[in-house]
Write a protein that holds these residues in place. Sequence first.
Motif: not given
Length: 255
Positions: A217-227
Amino acid sequence: MFKNVIVRRPCRAMVDGITTADLGKPDYELALRQHDSYIEALKECGVEVTVLEANEEFPDSCFVEDVALCTKHCVIVTRPGALSRRKEVLQEDMQTALKGFFKNIEYIKEPGTIEAGDIMMVGDHFYIGLSERTNVDGANQMISILEKYGLSGSVVPLKEVLHLKTGLSYIENNNLLVAGEFVLSPIFKDFHKIVINEDDSYSANCIWVNDIVLVPKGYPTTKKAIESFGYKVIEVDTSEYRKIDGGLSCLSLRF
């Protein structure tokens, strides 16, 4: 696909776990709640979760990944490089759990040391990081055992990170999260690399479980890249485990 996961509840002594993070001591009660959320996230991925009780004798024992490598043909019990963790592998409840799932159990022997946080599975091949915790003898023993079961392994010298999977995560479909020293490594040139910037490098440690990716949690850039690659993502807060050098993969054995 994974069917089973083994985790161990964090003990109160975790506040004195091994650390290089300089982020202060973990909040034990918060760590427990985060562990609850981690277990629920795993269940959402469709696996059965075996929960071992906390063991106060070993502050770092919630990081069960390091004590065994689970493959489709066998489980290989490690010999941790950290002296304070070496007897974790011999704990009766862990041995009982592994024997309940695996017919073939192998062991790394002295003078080899290896922790499975240094091992990344890509299909039938296993990349093994040479680190302060994993030595050449341990890696060679591991590769010999893997080859005995028709699997393969190769070594990756580490320069900066604690464990191989501190800066790498394979999320299937030839997609690899990479950070730091691995971004330009020729060893991983044939993968599709999702590069994690330096500020977000902690989030390079994610786990793929049945087409769902667990992300800190807390890493929106990584989350978006994976999504963007079509994966469903579940965020799990691991702030208290980061304080003792732990991440998402460290907290479970998945097989």
